[in-house]
Structures are given as structure tokens and as C-alpha cells.
Design an enzyme around this catalytic site. Structure first.
Site, short mmCIF file in Angstrom:
data_model
loop_
_atom_site.label_atom_id
_atom_site.label_comp_id
_atom_site.label_asym_id
_atom_site.label_seq_id
_atom_site.Cartn_x
_atom_site.Cartn_y
_atom_site.Cartn_z
N ARG A 1 8.36 -60.11 -10.43
CA ARG A 1 7.73 -59.44 -9.78
C ARG A 1 7.99 -59.96 -8.63
O ARG A 1 7.37 -59.00 -7.52
CB ARG A 1 6.14 -59.17 -10.46
CG ARG A 1 6.12 -57.50 -11.10
CD ARG A 1 4.96 -57.79 -11.23
NE ARG A 1 4.67 -56.59 -12.42
CZ ARG A 1 4.18 -55.98 -12.96
NH1 ARG A 1 2.14 -56.51 -13.00
NH2 ARG A 1 4.55 -54.79 -13.91
N ASP B 1 -1.99 -57.36 -11.81
CA ASP B 1 -1.46 -57.05 -11.58
C ASP B 1 -1.24 -55.93 -11.25
O ASP B 1 -0.39 -54.42 -10.53
CB ASP B 1 -1.60 -55.66 -13.00
CG ASP B 1 -1.45 -56.40 -14.30
OD1 ASP B 1 -0.94 -57.46 -14.68
OD2 ASP B 1 -2.46 -56.27 -15.30
N GLN C 1 -4.76 -62.38 -21.83
CA GLN C 1 -3.56 -61.78 -23.48
C GLN C 1 -4.02 -63.85 -23.95
O GLN C 1 -3.96 -63.08 -25.35
CB GLN C 1 -2.33 -61.95 -22.74
CG GLN C 1 -2.51 -60.59 -22.09
CD GLN C 1 -0.82 -60.34 -22.44
OE1 GLN C 1 0.39 -60.65 -22.29
NE2 GLN C 1 -0.36 -58.67 -21.19
N SER D 1 -5.97 -52.01 -20.76
CA SER D 1 -7.09 -52.86 -21.25
C SER D 1 -7.72 -52.59 -22.59
O SER D 1 -7.59 -53.71 -23.34
CB SER D 1 -6.63 -54.23 -20.59
OG SER D 1 -6.39 -54.67 -19.84
N ARG E 1 -7.68 -52.44 -26.65
CA ARG E 1 -8.06 -53.27 -27.27
C ARG E 1 -9.20 -52.43 -28.48
O ARG E 1 -9.83 -52.50 -29.75
CB ARG E 1 -9.76 -54.02 -26.23
CG ARG E 1 -8.56 -55.91 -26.17
CD ARG E 1 -9.29 -55.75 -24.60
NE ARG E 1 -8.50 -56.92 -24.62
CZ ARG E 1 -7.75 -57.19 -23.52
NH1 ARG E 1 -6.74 -56.19 -23.34
NH2 ARG E 1 -7.31 -58.41 -22.98
C1 S3P Z 1 -4.24 -58.23 -19.94
C2 S3P Z 1 -3.27 -59.08 -19.20
C3 S3P Z 1 -3.07 -59.69 -17.96
C4 S3P Z 1 -1.89 -58.64 -17.72
C5 S3P Z 1 -1.87 -57.39 -18.23
C6 S3P Z 1 -2.76 -57.18 -19.40
C7 S3P Z 1 -5.08 -58.31 -21.02
O1 S3P Z 1 -1.85 -60.83 -18.72
O2 S3P Z 1 -1.21 -59.08 -16.46
O3 S3P Z 1 -1.16 -56.33 -17.99
O4 S3P Z 1 -4.81 -56.58 -21.21
O5 S3P Z 1 -5.50 -58.68 -21.68
P1 S3P Z 1 -1.95 -62.18 -18.59
O6 S3P Z 1 -2.81 -62.42 -19.91
O7 S3P Z 1 -1.01 -62.77 -19.40
O8 S3P Z 1 -2.10 -62.51 -17.61
#
Ligand code: S3P
Length: 432
Positions: free
Chosen positions: A346, A315, A169, A22, A26
Site C-alpha cells: 500500500r 487499514d 492477526q 474483523s 470472529r
Molecule cells: C485484522 C488485523 C489487521 C488488519 C486486517 C484485519 C484483524 O491486520 O490490517 O485488515 O481482523 O485482526 P494485522 O494484524 O496483520 O495488522
């Protein structure tokens, strides 16, 4: 590619898992639209974050590396991106697609975002709906699936958006569009989710006002280059936390792991199950807390996982299900329906795989009920999902025989050289 993992063994030593996915995504996105040069260290050289890097290169950003985790980004400023010649192929990466949808909604050029078979099935209306409210013009295929066709030149307006699901996200997508909007954009989340966007935007000199569940940004915003030290990914470390917990005689130290409180649900859940986990050498790098994590084997007990921990460990559920399968008694997971729309479903894929290994696991609409105790042996399919493949690899540590896992190529999306690192730590794994 398949993994063949012999049962038994124990995990030991000091290891550093790859950089946080993540934060790596970014760092490329914000470094690219900042003024000035940003140096990133500890960058995850996995396919997902590399797809983000390639996307910005094809929009004209000069990016050096990655070279042993170091990336140098010569930022082009908020309005310096160029129209790419081709659709941006984001592979397996949902984070790339959803965050880029926000960031690219306010550009002057048209752009198309596409991905692999798994990403092409994932829901995108969760981002296109708030973006349309802001004035973005985005087409999807039927049912709100990729590819996304974003029309340039839209004049975005700030909105106040109440997220219908706990999703970092979606929150990040709206805030990034908010940087290009006029006025204030606010997101309010139903439960805390990872806050790397808010922290890193602040590090890049863009103020994000936070008040409880609400985060606001004033547009139009601008970013100033910033060096980022990416900590090791707690989501990758989680495989070793569970592996060391379930394999008798294990004692492992995971170094320099990000322990942002919006990501540490897996530690809380494993501790509730009786795991022996100790944090030390705590410090802060670039606004993100890190620590070394020592894990020794322990007798795990089944538990009812508190729903508020679910988004903080979203995750890690594939490997948490493996921990539950090795634990004594019943583990119940509820409130985790988001797991059904990850790189694979999952809940379904883990339940089927655990059942194939003789575990009493029952999928429910929003989670799973597992009666733990032991894992047999056999063959499972990861359905091209990196975290399913790595979770079943760790399952061999408490299994009665060999576990073979099919379709493991996508482990490279988040954890290059998983096999090498896991084998060095004591897992009897080979790939074929
Ligand atoms: C992430 C947010 C999560 C996560 C993904 C990475 C991110 O998804 O499952 O692996 O980097 O913002 P969601 O926001 O859809 O839950």
C-alpha cells in the site's frame, strides 16, 4: 471492473456502512466452535467474511443466512468440526487464513488453507513460527507463503509469545491456538492492536486475562453461544470521513460505527489535520463501543503522524494518504512498514497512484512524504486492493478532473455496494 469518478460534488445525508469485517470474521469462528446457537446481526456480507462462513460450513457447521445481515450459527463445540472434503479457499482474506491457522492447529484432522493470488503472496511465517513453538505441524511453500498444510492431532502446549510486530492477526492466531493447548498461552504486543478477539472471547464466556500489553488464555478452553450485534465498520466509514472532510460543503452522519479505541486512529489523525468530526449517540453493543459520527468539510493541514497511531489506523492509510494529498503542506508517515504486506504494497501502490494524479508523493521504506494541495486527474490501478480502489474514488472529491480506477472487483471483499452508497451520498461514481 473499473470505477469512473467525476470530480467535484459533496457528501451529505445519514448513511450506515456495512458491518465490521474483523468482528464479522470472529463472530462466525467463535459461534461455530461454541456450544449452542448464536445469532449474529449486522454481519458483513462481503467476500472476506463470507469466505470464513463457507469455510466453517465445509467443516460441518450448520449456518443459516446471511439474510439482511442476520446469520444463525448452530455451534458444534470446541471439538465438533469435521474434516473438509477440499482445501479451504479463503480468497483474499488474510484474517481468515491467519486466525484459522491458529484455530485449526489443534484439531484432530489435516486441513489445507489456500487463497487468491494476493493472499498467496502474503507472509505466513509470522503465524507458523509461534504455532510451531506450540507444537503445531504446518507446511508452507518457500518463503513461508500459502497454502498452509496443517497436520491434525498435534498436542499443543501453551507459550509466552512476544510479538515481533504489532499485529492483531498474529495475536489472535496464537490466542485461538491457546484455546486448544494445555496450560497458559500469553501474547505480548509491542503496541496496542485491535482487541476484538479478547472482547468477543470474553462475551462467549472464555476468560481472557489482560494486563497491559499482555493477554493470556488458559487451555483447554470452551465457548458458550452468544448473540453478536456487529457495528458498522470504521474502516469503511473512514472513506466517507475523508471524503466529507475534503469536499467543500459536505455534512454527513455515519451511523452506528464501531469506535473501539484500538480502531479510532483515523479519527485522531484526521482531527490532527484539522478535520471537523463529532461523535454522538455513544453506546455499547456486545462489549464494543459504537457511536454516530458527524463529519463536516474542513481545511486540512499536513501533519507528522505520530507513530503510536499507526497500528490504530493501519487499514485506513490509503485514504489518509488521499486526505494528505488534499491538505495544505507536508504530511509525513513513518513506522508503517506493515503497509507493504497488506492486500497490496500500500505504500508503493498509493505513491504511484498519487503521482499519476500529479501529487508530490514520495514512498519511503516505512511510510510516505506527501506535499499536499491539489489532486489532478487521470487513471490509476488499484492492484486488486479494495481499500486502494475506494481511497482513489474519494480522491475525486478534491480533484481537478475525472479519476478512473482499474481492477475494482475486490471492493466486494469488504464493502458490497460501495458504488451505490457512495453515489447516494453525493459521489459522482459509476462502475463499468
Ligand atoms: C485484522 C488485523 C489487521 C488488519 C486486517 C484485519 C484483524 O491486520 O490490517 O485488515 O481482523 O485482526 P494485522 O494484524 O496483520 O495488522
Amino acid at each position: 471492473m473499473k470505477f469512473i469518478v467525476n470530480n467535484g460534488g459533496r457528501l451529505s445525508g445519514n448513511i450506515r456502512v456495512p458491518g465490521d469485517k474483523s468482528i464479522s470474521h470472529r463472530s462466525i469462528m467463535f459461534g461455530s466452535i461454541a456450544e449452542g446457537t448464536s445469532t449474529i446481526s449486522g454481519f458483513l456480507e462481503g467476500e472476506d467474511s463470507l469466505n470464513t462462513l463457507r469455510a466453517f460450513r465445509s467443516m460441518g457447521v450448520d449456518i443459516e443466512g446471511p439474510d439482511k445481515g442476520q446469520v444463525v450459527i448452530h455451534g458444534v463445540g470446541m471439538n465438533g468440526l469435521k474434516q473438509p472434503d477440499m482445501p479451504l479457499d479463503l480468497g483474499n482474506s488474510g484474517t481468515s487464513m491467519r486466525l484459522l491457522a491458529g484455530l485449526l492447529s489443534g484439531q484432530s484432522f489435516d486441513v489445507e488453507l489456500c487463497g487468491d493470488a494476493s493472499l498467496s503472496k502474503r507472509p505466513m511465517e509470522r503465524v507458523t513460527r509461534p504455532l510451531a513453538q506450540m507444537g503445531a505441524r504446518i507446511d508452507t511453500t518457500e518463503g513461508g507463503r500459502p497454502p498452509l498444510r496443517i497436520q491434525g492431532g498435534a498436542a499443543l502446549q501453551g507459550i509466552d509469545y512476544l510479538l515481533p510486530m504489532a499485529s492483531a492477526q498474529v495475536k489472535s492466531c496464537v490466542l485461538l491456538a491457546g484455546m486448544y493447548a494445555s496450560g497458559k498461552t500469553c501474547t505480548t504486543e509491542p503496541a496496542p492492536t485491535r482487541d476484538h478477539t479478547e472482547r468477543m472471547l470474553t462475551a462467549f464466556g472464555c476468560s481472557v486475562q489482560r494486563d497491559g500489553a499482555t493477554a493470556c488464555i488458559e487451555g483447554p478452553a470452551s465457548l458458550t453461544a452468544c448473540d453478536i450485534d456487529v457495528p458498522a465498520d470504521i474502516s469503511s466509514a473512514a472513506f466517507f470521513m475523508v471524503g466529507a472532510s475534503i469536499a467543500p460543503g459536505s455534512d454527513i452522519v455515519l451511523e452506528h460505527v464501531g469506535i473501539n479505541p484500538t480502531r479510532t486512529g483515523v479519527i485522531d489523525i484526521l482531527k490532527l489535520m484539522g478535520a471537523d468530526i463529532e461523535l454522538f449517540n455513544e453506546s455499547e453493543v456486545g462489549g464494543e463501543p459504537v457511536a454516530d459520527i458527524r463529519v463536516r468539510s474542513a481545511r486540512l493541514q499536513g501533519t507528522r503522524i505520530p507513530e503510536q497511531l499507526v497500528p490504530l489506523a493501519i487499514d485506513e492509510f490509503p485514504v489518509i494518504f488521499v486526505a494528505a494529498a488534499c491538505a495544505e503542506g507536508e504530511t509525513v508517515v513513518t513506522g508503517a512498514e506493515e503497509l507493504r504486506v497488506k492486500e497490496s504494497d500500500r505504500i508503493q501502490v498509493m505513491a504511484v497512484g498519487l503521482q499519476a494524479l500529479g501529487v508530490d508523493a514520495r514512498a519511503t521504506p516505512d511510510g510516505m512524504v506527501i506535499h499536499g494541495g491539489s489532486i489532478g486527474s487521470g487513471r490509476v490501478n488499484s492492484h486488486d486492493d479494495h481499500r486502494i480502489a475506494m481511497a482513489f474514488a474519494m480522491a475525486a472529491l478534491c480533484a481537478q478532473g475525472t479519476i478512473t480506477i482499474d481492477d475494482c472487483e475486490n471492493v466486494n471483499t469488504s464493502f458490497p455496494d460501495f458504488v451505490g452508497l457512495a453515489a447516494a451520498a453525493g459521489l459522482s461514481i459509476r462502475s463499468e
